[in-house]
Design a protein around this motif. Sequence first.
Motif, PDB file in Angstrom:
ATOM      1  N   ALA A 299     -35.470  21.870 111.456  1.00 45.00           N
ATOM      2  CA  ALA A 299     -34.329  22.823 111.795  1.00 45.00           C
ATOM      3  C   ALA A 299     -33.144  21.874 112.327  1.00 45.00           C
ATOM      4  N   ILE A 300     -33.362  20.978 112.686  1.00 40.42           N
ATOM      5  CA  ILE A 300     -32.157  19.990 113.379  1.00 40.42           C
ATOM      6  C   ILE A 300     -31.772  19.449 112.103  1.00 40.42           C
ATOM      7  N   LEU A 301     -32.647  18.665 111.015  1.00 37.36           N
ATOM      8  CA  LEU A 301     -32.260  18.083 110.043  1.00 37.36           C
ATOM      9  C   LEU A 301     -31.171  19.007 109.138  1.00 37.36           C
ATOM     10  N   GLU A 302     -31.637  20.269 109.163  1.00 40.02           N
ATOM     11  CA  GLU A 302     -30.874  21.269 108.389  1.00 40.02           C
ATOM     12  C   GLU A 302     -29.437  21.698 108.927  1.00 40.02           C
ATOM     13  N   LEU A 303     -29.616  21.611 110.034  1.00 37.85           N
ATOM     14  CA  LEU A 303     -28.080  21.935 110.675  1.00 37.85           C
ATOM     15  C   LEU A 303     -27.195  20.800 110.374  1.00 37.85           C
ATOM     16  N   VAL A 304     -27.725  19.637 110.889  1.00 40.55           N
ATOM     17  CA  VAL A 304     -26.963  18.197 110.795  1.00 40.55           C
ATOM     18  C   VAL A 304     -26.422  18.076 109.454  1.00 40.55           C
ATOM     19  N   SER A 305     -27.433  18.149 108.513  1.00 42.08           N
ATOM     20  CA  SER A 305     -27.018  17.945 107.163  1.00 42.08           C
ATOM     21  C   SER A 305     -26.001  19.068 106.696  1.00 42.08           C
ATOM     22  N   SER A 306     -25.899  20.123 107.275  1.00 42.20           N
ATOM     23  CA  SER A 306     -24.761  21.143 106.882  1.00 42.20           C
ATOM     24  C   SER A 306     -23.473  20.883 107.295  1.00 42.20           C
ATOM     25  N   MET A 307     -23.302  19.639 108.237  1.00 44.50           N
ATOM     26  CA  MET A 307     -22.071  19.219 108.547  1.00 44.50           C
ATOM     27  C   MET A 307     -21.247  18.189 107.729  1.00 44.50           C
ATOM     28  N   PRO A 308     -20.089  18.454 107.716  1.00 46.46           N
ATOM     29  CA  PRO A 308     -19.445  17.109 107.055  1.00 46.46           C
ATOM     30  C   PRO A 308     -19.047  16.090 108.250  1.00 46.46           C
ATOM     31  N   LYS A 309     -18.640  14.919 107.751  1.00 47.83           N
ATOM     32  CA  LYS A 309     -18.264  13.963 108.900  1.00 47.83           C
ATOM     33  C   LYS A 309     -17.424  14.444 109.950  1.00 47.83           C
ATOM     34  N   PRO A 310     -17.433  14.017 111.120  1.00 42.46           N
ATOM     35  CA  PRO A 310     -16.546  14.515 112.208  1.00 42.46           C
ATOM     36  C   PRO A 310     -15.010  14.282 111.916  1.00 42.46           C
ATOM     37  N   ALA A 311     -14.365  15.423 112.105  1.00 42.96           N
ATOM     38  CA  ALA A 311     -13.079  15.634 111.843  1.00 42.96           C
ATOM     39  C   ALA A 311     -12.057  15.172 112.845  1.00 42.96           C
ATOM     40  N   ILE A 312     -12.060  13.845 113.058  1.00 43.41           N
ATOM     41  CA  ILE A 312     -11.372  13.500 114.419  1.00 43.41           C
ATOM     42  C   ILE A 312     -10.924  12.017 113.945  1.00 43.41           C
ATOM     43  N   PRO A 313      -9.673  11.418 114.266  1.00 39.57           N
ATOM     44  CA  PRO A 313      -8.991  10.125 114.022  1.00 39.57           C
ATOM     45  C   PRO A 313      -9.940   9.331 114.678  1.00 39.57           C
ATOM     46  N   PRO A 314     -10.284   7.878 114.055  1.00 37.63           N
ATOM     47  CA  PRO A 314     -11.125   7.203 114.712  1.00 37.63           C
ATOM     48  C   PRO A 314     -11.061   6.389 116.111  1.00 37.63           C
ATOM     49  N   GLY A 315      -9.731   6.633 116.560  1.00 38.42           N
ATOM     50  CA  GLY A 315      -9.315   5.997 117.937  1.00 38.42           C
ATOM     51  C   GLY A 315      -9.894   7.088 118.917  1.00 38.42           C
ATOM     52  N   TYR A 316     -10.244   8.130 118.598  1.00 38.18           N
ATOM     53  CA  TYR A 316     -10.703   9.176 119.765  1.00 38.18           C
ATOM     54  C   TYR A 316     -12.169   8.960 119.809  1.00 38.18           C
ATOM     55  N   CYS A 317     -12.884   8.477 118.857  1.00 43.33           N
ATOM     56  CA  CYS A 317     -14.292   8.521 118.830  1.00 43.33           C
ATOM     57  C   CYS A 317     -14.872   7.184 119.099  1.00 43.33           C
ATOM     58  N   TYR A 318     -15.835   7.199 119.915  1.00 40.06           N
ATOM     59  CA  TYR A 318     -16.358   6.122 120.616  1.00 40.06           C
ATOM     60  C   TYR A 318     -17.819   5.866 120.375  1.00 40.06           C
ATOM     61  N   GLU A 319     -18.375   6.570 119.618  1.00 43.32           N
ATOM     62  CA  GLU A 319     -19.774   6.551 119.117  1.00 43.32           C
ATOM     63  C   GLU A 319     -19.851   6.593 117.504  1.00 43.32           C
ATOM     64  N   SER A 320     -21.099   5.673 117.304  1.00 45.89           N
ATOM     65  CA  SER A 320     -21.586   5.782 115.844  1.00 45.89           C
ATOM     66  C   SER A 320     -22.296   6.930 115.404  1.00 45.89           C
ATOM     67  N   LEU A 321     -21.857   7.908 114.669  1.00 48.65           N
ATOM     68  CA  LEU A 321     -22.506   9.350 114.633  1.00 48.65           C
ATOM     69  C   LEU A 321     -22.967   9.386 113.111  1.00 48.65           C
ATOM     70  N   PRO A 322     -23.963  10.299 112.839  1.00 45.72           N
ATOM     71  CA  PRO A 322     -24.693  10.877 113.884  1.00 45.72           C
ATOM     72  C   PRO A 322     -25.652   9.760 114.624  1.00 45.72           C
ATOM     73  N   ALA A 323     -26.011  10.075 115.858  1.00 43.98           N
ATOM     74  CA  ALA A 323     -27.048   9.274 116.460  1.00 43.98           C
ATOM     75  C   ALA A 323     -28.200  10.103 117.129  1.00 43.98           C
ATOM     76  N   ALA A 324     -29.404   9.610 116.729  1.00 46.01           N
ATOM     77  CA  ALA A 324     -30.619  10.410 117.598  1.00 46.01           C
ATOM     78  C   ALA A 324     -30.762   9.648 118.907  1.00 46.01           C
ATOM     79  N   ILE A 325     -30.471  10.582 120.051  1.00 47.07           N
ATOM     80  CA  ILE A 325     -30.562  10.153 121.429  1.00 47.07           C
ATOM     81  C   ILE A 325     -31.951  10.460 122.059  1.00 47.07           C
ATOM     82  N   ILE A 326     -32.747  11.326 121.217  1.00 50.30           N
ATOM     83  CA  ILE A 326     -34.164  11.559 121.603  1.00 50.30           C
ATOM     84  C   ILE A 326     -34.783  11.633 120.451  1.00 50.30           C
ATOM     85  N   ASP A 327     -35.820  10.992 120.095  1.00 50.23           N
ATOM     86  CA  ASP A 327     -36.573  10.712 118.958  1.00 50.23           C
ATOM     87  C   ASP A 327     -37.978  10.665 118.881  1.00 50.23           C
ATOM     88  N   THR A 328     -38.799  10.640 117.853  1.00 52.61           N
ATOM     89  CA  THR A 328     -40.219  10.562 118.020  1.00 52.61           C
ATOM     90  C   THR A 328     -40.357   9.416 117.199  1.00 52.61           C
TER      91      THR A 328
END
Length: 355
Positions: A299-328
Motif C-alpha cells: 500500500a505504501i509503495l502504491e501511494l508513493v509511486s503515484s506521486m511525482p517529485k516534490p513541487a518545491i524550489p530546492p532552497g525550501y527543501c532540506y531533506e533527500s526524498l523520498p526517505a524511509a524513516i521506519i523500515d524493516t
Amino acid sequence: MVDQPTIEHWRNAPRLTSFAGFFERTASGEIGAPDLSEPKLDLSLLDFDLDATVFSDTHRHLWGHFDSHYFASIPYRLEEECRLGAAILAFALRTWARNGAPASLYTLGTGTGCLARTLATLGNGRIDALCCSPTAANRISFDAKRGSQHAHFFHGPFFELTDERYATDPNLFPFRGGFDLLFEDTTFQMYDRDRTKQLQFVVPRIRPGGILVQVQKLAQDDLVAYEERERQKDELFKSRFFSTADISRKKDEVLNTMTGLQVDRTTTVAALGMFFRYSVMTWNSGNFYTIVSSNSRAAILELVSSMPKPAIPPGYCYESLPAAIIDTDLEPLSPDLKWRSANTMIPPVPKGLGS
C-alpha cells in the motif's frame, strides 16, 4: 482506548480555547485573508502534470475562506496538496476497483474539508470522504460548496468521533468499517505533545492495508536552523501574500503558543514506530513535513509511486526524498521507493528544433 483524563486534557487544549476565536474569525473571512495577493498554483513546479492539474481545477473551485489563508501561510503547501491529492485519488480509485465498494477517506482537521470534498467530487460515488472541524464557520464553507453527496462533515474535534458515534450517527454510517486512508493535517500539534496517545485514538480506525498521511510541523534540534527556516517562510514566502503587520499578528496570536506543542523528528518516529512497520517522508518545506505510514508495504509503495517529485524550489527543501524513516530489514521499502514521472501536458520539442 484513550483514558478520560486525556480526553479532558484535549478538550481544554489551545485549539478549543485560546485559538478558537482566531480560527472562527479566519474561517468566516473576518480576518486572515491574504491582503496582498491570493495564492495561485505554480504548475511549472509540478512539471505541468495532467493528474495534478485535473485535481487542482476541482480543488480551487471548492475553496472556502480558510483555504486561501492556509495556502498562503505554508511555502508551496498548495502545490503539495495537489500533488498529494492526485496520488490519494489514484490510490482510492484502485482500492475501489479491488474491493468493488467505495474507498473510505478521513481528513482530520482540514479546515473547510476542501481536500475531502475534492476527492469525493472526483470519485463520483467511488469515494466516501469525511472531514472534521470544531469551527462552525468551516461547516458553513463545507455546506456552501459541498461538491458531492459523498462528502461528509463532522462538526467537532477529532476525539469526539468515537466508536459509539460512528455506530449511532446516520451521517457517519459509511465510515463504520473504518478508513482506507486517514489524513491528519497539522492538527495534533494544537492539542498536545503526546503523539502516542493521539495515534492510539485514530490508528484503530485505519483498515488493514490502509494508510496514515500526516502533514506536521516539526521542532528541530538546532534552534537556530528552526528559526532560519521560519524567517525564510515569513520573509520570502508569506510576504508575497500578507503584510508585515498581519504576519506579526498571527505569530503573536497563534504560532508562539503552537510551538510549545510541536515535537521533533525523533519523537515522531518513536510514536509512529509503535503502530506502523513503515513510514516514509515524502515532502519537506522548511519545518513542515509530509509523512506516510502503513503496515502494508504494497500500500505504501502504491501511494508513493503515484506521486511525482516534490513541487518545491530546492532552497525550501532540506531533506533527500523520498526517505524511509521506519523500515524493516526483512522486507525493506528503501530499494523500491521512487516517484512517478510527470504526465506532462506540454509536448516535447522535436529533436533538432530546440537548438
